[in-house]
Scaffold this motif. Sequence first.
Motif, PDB file in Angstrom:
ATOM      1  N   ILE A  89       0.743  -1.034   0.509  1.00  0.00           N
ATOM      2  CA  ILE A  89      -0.251  -0.221  -0.061  1.00  0.00           C
ATOM      3  C   ILE A  89       0.791   0.838  -0.065  1.00  0.00           C
TER       4      ILE A  89
ATOM      5  N   ASP B 137      -3.164   0.551  -4.591  1.00  0.00           N
ATOM      6  CA  ASP B 137      -3.875   1.549  -5.082  1.00  0.00           C
ATOM      7  C   ASP B 137      -3.666   2.575  -6.075  1.00  0.00           C
ATOM      8  N   ARG B 138      -4.771   3.369  -6.619  1.00  0.00           N
ATOM      9  CA  ARG B 138      -4.482   4.267  -7.483  1.00  0.00           C
ATOM     10  C   ARG B 138      -3.558   5.354  -6.254  1.00  0.00           C
ATOM     11  N   THR B 139      -2.260   6.229  -7.989  1.00  0.00           N
ATOM     12  CA  THR B 139      -1.592   6.977  -6.851  1.00  0.00           C
ATOM     13  C   THR B 139      -1.904   7.971  -7.684  1.00  0.00           C
TER      14      THR B 139
ATOM     15  N   LYS C 116      -3.426   1.586  -9.716  1.00  0.00           N
ATOM     16  CA  LYS C 116      -2.925   0.109  -9.007  1.00  0.00           C
ATOM     17  C   LYS C 116      -1.896  -0.399  -9.913  1.00  0.00           C
TER      18      LYS C 116
END
Length: 198
Positions: free
Chosen positions: A43, A83-85, A113
Amino acid sequence: MATAAGSEEPEPKPTLRAAILAIILTLCVGGLILGLQKWDSSIHLDPSYSVRLTEVHGLDPARSPVIRPDFNLELRVDNKGVDRTCKEEITVTVFYGDMVVGWADVPDFCVGKQSSTDVNVKLSHTDVLLTDTLRRRLASELRSGELEFVVEMRMVIPVGSDRECADDYCTSRQSFLHCRAKPGQDYVHRDLLPTRRV
């Protein structure tokens, strides 16, 4: 059989079933701890960055000590987290020796992600006056094909903007990433030179 007065009953030996149960329980707890650590690290895993220089022109030290470099940069971002960042306020500076030969603000971007994205960066340029030493070095490296630039990425991390940059995971609000890149070379990972955090 009766025991002697004052003697203690011997402790019963653990059964085979109890020993197996204890081993299984230990393995399950250990596996759960390792799994949670791996999940948590994925994460909070920062994206990795690679760069390459494209369309390089204007490097001719034989004509004049003033060169007019003209090139662009492509940035590849690999997000291995779950997760998308999103990233913003990244600036890029390109050096030859200690001379700045290009710079740009990287457009804000997001990466899904466990995926990658390529960001095209249009560099700004200006005329660069080379010292005699740098002029000779540039001419030599152009002839030998060993010309390379240092690419510096400055990343500003707004407080609370990313879960991956909570206080437990970030030591500063900005960092500098570096790599060496040759014109026309494929993507170069930024870890070729040390990362500097301030």
